[in-house]
Design a protein around this motif. Sequence first.
Motif, PDB file in Angstrom:
ATOM      1  N   THR A  14       0.815  -1.227   0.000  1.00  0.00           N
ATOM      2  CA  THR A  14       0.000   0.000   0.000  1.00  0.00           C
ATOM      3  C   THR A  14       0.842   1.267   0.000  1.00  0.00           C
ATOM      4  O   THR A  14       0.308   2.350  -0.093  1.00  0.00           O
ATOM      5  CB  THR A  14      -0.913   0.013   1.239  1.00  0.00           C
ATOM      6  OG1 THR A  14      -0.106  -0.059   2.409  1.00  0.00           O
ATOM      7  CG2 THR A  14      -1.890  -1.138   1.208  1.00  0.00           C
ATOM      8  N   GLN A  21      -4.623  -1.398  -8.517  1.00  0.00           N
ATOM      9  CA  GLN A  21      -5.201  -1.678  -7.205  1.00  0.00           C
ATOM     10  C   GLN A  21      -6.488  -0.890  -7.012  1.00  0.00           C
ATOM     11  O   GLN A  21      -7.471  -1.399  -6.462  1.00  0.00           O
ATOM     12  CB  GLN A  21      -4.187  -1.331  -6.118  1.00  0.00           C
ATOM     13  CG  GLN A  21      -4.632  -1.684  -4.703  1.00  0.00           C
ATOM     14  CD  GLN A  21      -3.600  -1.302  -3.659  1.00  0.00           C
ATOM     15  OE1 GLN A  21      -2.512  -0.840  -3.992  1.00  0.00           O
ATOM     16  NE2 GLN A  21      -3.942  -1.468  -2.393  1.00  0.00           N
ATOM     17  N   LEU A  22      -6.495   0.362  -7.461  1.00  0.00           N
ATOM     18  CA  LEU A  22      -7.688   1.206  -7.314  1.00  0.00           C
ATOM     19  C   LEU A  22      -8.873   0.601  -8.078  1.00  0.00           C
ATOM     20  O   LEU A  22      -9.984   0.506  -7.547  1.00  0.00           O
ATOM     21  CB  LEU A  22      -7.399   2.613  -7.840  1.00  0.00           C
ATOM     22  CG  LEU A  22      -8.575   3.593  -7.810  1.00  0.00           C
ATOM     23  CD1 LEU A  22      -8.872   4.022  -6.385  1.00  0.00           C
ATOM     24  CD2 LEU A  22      -8.288   4.811  -8.687  1.00  0.00           C
ATOM     25  N   THR A  25     -10.998  -2.203  -6.673  1.00  0.00           N
ATOM     26  CA  THR A  25     -11.879  -1.943  -5.536  1.00  0.00           C
ATOM     27  C   THR A  25     -13.275  -2.485  -5.827  1.00  0.00           C
ATOM     28  O   THR A  25     -13.848  -2.218  -6.885  1.00  0.00           O
ATOM     29  CB  THR A  25     -11.978  -0.422  -5.252  1.00  0.00           C
ATOM     30  OG1 THR A  25     -10.672   0.089  -5.001  1.00  0.00           O
ATOM     31  CG2 THR A  25     -12.877  -0.149  -4.062  1.00  0.00           C
ATOM     32  N   TRP A 143     -15.985   7.417  -4.107  1.00  0.00           N
ATOM     33  CA  TRP A 143     -14.642   6.916  -3.809  1.00  0.00           C
ATOM     34  C   TRP A 143     -14.317   7.097  -2.335  1.00  0.00           C
ATOM     35  O   TRP A 143     -13.752   6.207  -1.695  1.00  0.00           O
ATOM     36  CB  TRP A 143     -13.598   7.646  -4.652  1.00  0.00           C
ATOM     37  CG  TRP A 143     -13.392   7.136  -6.044  1.00  0.00           C
ATOM     38  CD1 TRP A 143     -13.507   7.847  -7.204  1.00  0.00           C
ATOM     39  CD2 TRP A 143     -13.003   5.813  -6.437  1.00  0.00           C
ATOM     40  NE1 TRP A 143     -13.234   7.056  -8.290  1.00  0.00           N
ATOM     41  CE2 TRP A 143     -12.905   5.799  -7.841  1.00  0.00           C
ATOM     42  CE3 TRP A 143     -12.738   4.636  -5.729  1.00  0.00           C
ATOM     43  CZ2 TRP A 143     -12.551   4.665  -8.562  1.00  0.00           C
ATOM     44  CZ3 TRP A 143     -12.378   3.498  -6.445  1.00  0.00           C
ATOM     45  CH2 TRP A 143     -12.289   3.514  -7.838  1.00  0.00           C
ATOM     46  N   LYS A 146     -15.959   4.511  -0.285  1.00  0.00           N
ATOM     47  CA  LYS A 146     -15.367   3.193  -0.500  1.00  0.00           C
ATOM     48  C   LYS A 146     -14.001   3.062   0.172  1.00  0.00           C
ATOM     49  O   LYS A 146     -13.673   2.037   0.780  1.00  0.00           O
ATOM     50  CB  LYS A 146     -15.199   2.939  -2.004  1.00  0.00           C
ATOM     51  CG  LYS A 146     -16.461   2.509  -2.713  1.00  0.00           C
ATOM     52  CD  LYS A 146     -16.714   1.025  -2.476  1.00  0.00           C
ATOM     53  CE  LYS A 146     -17.937   0.544  -3.239  1.00  0.00           C
ATOM     54  NZ  LYS A 146     -18.238  -0.874  -2.928  1.00  0.00           N
ATOM     55  N   LEU A 147     -13.172   4.102   0.041  1.00  0.00           N
ATOM     56  CA  LEU A 147     -11.769   3.991   0.440  1.00  0.00           C
ATOM     57  C   LEU A 147     -11.485   4.529   1.830  1.00  0.00           C
ATOM     58  O   LEU A 147     -10.482   4.162   2.448  1.00  0.00           O
ATOM     59  CB  LEU A 147     -10.893   4.726  -0.588  1.00  0.00           C
ATOM     60  CG  LEU A 147     -10.993   4.206  -2.021  1.00  0.00           C
ATOM     61  CD1 LEU A 147     -10.171   5.085  -2.950  1.00  0.00           C
ATOM     62  CD2 LEU A 147     -10.531   2.764  -2.121  1.00  0.00           C
ATOM     63  N   LYS A 148     -12.306   5.464   2.293  1.00  0.00           N
ATOM     64  CA  LYS A 148     -12.131   6.099   3.591  1.00  0.00           C
ATOM     65  C   LYS A 148     -10.707   6.649   3.725  1.00  0.00           C
ATOM     66  O   LYS A 148     -10.324   7.510   2.964  1.00  0.00           O
ATOM     67  CB  LYS A 148     -12.511   5.147   4.714  1.00  0.00           C
ATOM     68  CG  LYS A 148     -13.958   4.645   4.618  1.00  0.00           C
ATOM     69  CD  LYS A 148     -14.379   3.925   5.854  1.00  0.00           C
ATOM     70  CE  LYS A 148     -15.767   3.308   5.693  1.00  0.00           C
ATOM     71  NZ  LYS A 148     -16.794   4.244   5.297  1.00  0.00           N
ATOM     72  N   SER A 150      -7.813   5.180   3.138  1.00  0.00           N
ATOM     73  CA  SER A 150      -6.845   4.386   2.397  1.00  0.00           C
ATOM     74  C   SER A 150      -5.837   5.268   1.661  1.00  0.00           C
ATOM     75  O   SER A 150      -6.165   6.379   1.218  1.00  0.00           O
ATOM     76  CB  SER A 150      -7.581   3.507   1.373  1.00  0.00           C
ATOM     77  OG  SER A 150      -6.692   2.965   0.435  1.00  0.00           O
ATOM     78  N   LEU A 152      -5.031   4.910  -1.160  1.00  0.00           N
ATOM     79  CA  LEU A 152      -5.524   4.989  -2.534  1.00  0.00           C
ATOM     80  C   LEU A 152      -6.320   6.259  -2.813  1.00  0.00           C
ATOM     81  O   LEU A 152      -6.669   6.513  -3.960  1.00  0.00           O
ATOM     82  CB  LEU A 152      -6.414   3.771  -2.831  1.00  0.00           C
ATOM     83  CG  LEU A 152      -5.692   2.444  -3.080  1.00  0.00           C
ATOM     84  CD1 LEU A 152      -6.691   1.304  -3.103  1.00  0.00           C
ATOM     85  CD2 LEU A 152      -4.917   2.492  -4.379  1.00  0.00           C
ATOM     86  N   MET A 153      -6.613   7.053  -1.790  1.00  0.00           N
ATOM     87  CA  MET A 153      -7.403   8.257  -2.024  1.00  0.00           C
ATOM     88  C   MET A 153      -6.712   9.232  -2.979  1.00  0.00           C
ATOM     89  O   MET A 153      -7.355   9.844  -3.838  1.00  0.00           O
ATOM     90  CB  MET A 153      -7.720   8.961  -0.697  1.00  0.00           C
ATOM     91  CG  MET A 153      -8.922   8.396   0.044  1.00  0.00           C
ATOM     92  SD  MET A 153     -10.426   8.263  -0.959  1.00  0.00           S
ATOM     93  CE  MET A 153     -10.600   9.928  -1.577  1.00  0.00           C
ATOM     94  N   ALA A 156      -7.102   7.871  -6.356  1.00  0.00           N
ATOM     95  CA  ALA A 156      -8.474   8.086  -6.819  1.00  0.00           C
ATOM     96  C   ALA A 156      -8.667   9.525  -7.296  1.00  0.00           C
ATOM     97  O   ALA A 156      -9.331   9.774  -8.315  1.00  0.00           O
ATOM     98  CB  ALA A 156      -9.466   7.760  -5.709  1.00  0.00           C
TER      99      ALA A 156
END
Length: 428
Positions: A14, A21-22, A25, A143, A146-148, A150, A152-153, A156
């Motif tokens: 991560t 990876q995104l 989801t 997003w 979904k990701l909170k 993470s 990955l934000m 995103a």
Amino acid sequence: MASTVTTSKDSAATSRPGYGQLLRTRGAWTFLLPGFAARQPFAMLTLSIVLLVQHTTGSYGAAGAVAAVTGVSMALFAPYSGRLADRHGQRAVLVPGVLVHALSGLTLTALALHDAPLWALFAAAVPTGASVPQVGPMVRARWGAKLKDSPLMTTAAAFESVTDEFTFVVGPLLATALCTAVDPAAGLVTEAALTLVGGLLFAAQRGTQPKTSADGRARVEHASALRVPGVRVLIVTFLGIGSVFGGMQVSLAAFTESIGEPGLNGVLYGVFAAGNMVSGIACGAIAWKAAPQRRLVIGYAALAVTASALWTSQSALLLAGLGLLVGMSIAPSLITGYTLVEDLVPAGARTEAFTWLTGAVALGQAAAVTIAGQLEDRLWDGAGFLVPMGGTVLALATLLALRSRLVPPSHGRTVARGMDHRAPAAVD
């Protein structure tokens, strides 16, 4: 020992989150595809209005003014649309919105074709802009749900910027082709139809829309996102970005017509948007070490410098090169600004915050379209390019003076009293 090794691997996986990876989801594709279809028409709206009204009136000033009324109306109503979506759900706002937008857009088209007075075009432009569906902010809010927290934000945010810019590659090309090769009204009619179909498809995806809450604490969180000082700073910076979009749209149309190549308008704007898209892809692929506040200042300085050179262009080739550089400078600022919202604004008000930023771009674009249109009518061909220079320089000065307000409030876990985060209380 086994537990330690697993944690290390997870951390490594991560630490450099990527697009693959995104996109894996769970449930992401159910809102990404209809979301793309629903936001595509937005990239056609302003240019379609400019080309239609300029054709029927012969004035870029009038065309820019009608487009500006649309943009101002959208900027004023978008935050309220976002707040309603936070409280009542996206579908409840989106379905009536796309219906009103399609009807208003067709009404504006009919009035323009029948040589209606300018005030009538303004009257039709108000509901057309007010009802523009805020699909981009809604997708970003999905997003976030979904990701909170993470890593990955940031990815995103970059992905959404790239998606937005891809629409601004396709949209102007499509609008120009329809208005020049089919009929001056074809662009706006197509925009209305695509908005209706795409918006209803996106609204049908109920499973991924952020949850709403009706308890008292949620209502405190739904207080205006404007109470967050950092949001106000970001609004100013996004106004400057809007001045680039608006100034480019009118000035490129006037420039290509002055050299007898109106079909190049969509190509040149597409090059500009392509630069934005490419740099957006790069931003999402980089594991940034610099703080987002610093990245925003550096990226915006680059934008102001490149935008300040546009008015010197004397050829389509030079203008394409400068437009590419300007586009490449926009994406880092947009991505970083949207990423900062995740740190600055409570979850219950993020859709509203995103729509404030989207509305700021629209408002800056509206002002720029109006001013650039007047400059093109009254001064030399290309004078409208002075607008992006002025807008970005002023916004950069504001950003430099107030950048400390972009620092997220308090370290650790806190309970904030209201949206401005004053008097935080530590939680053990």
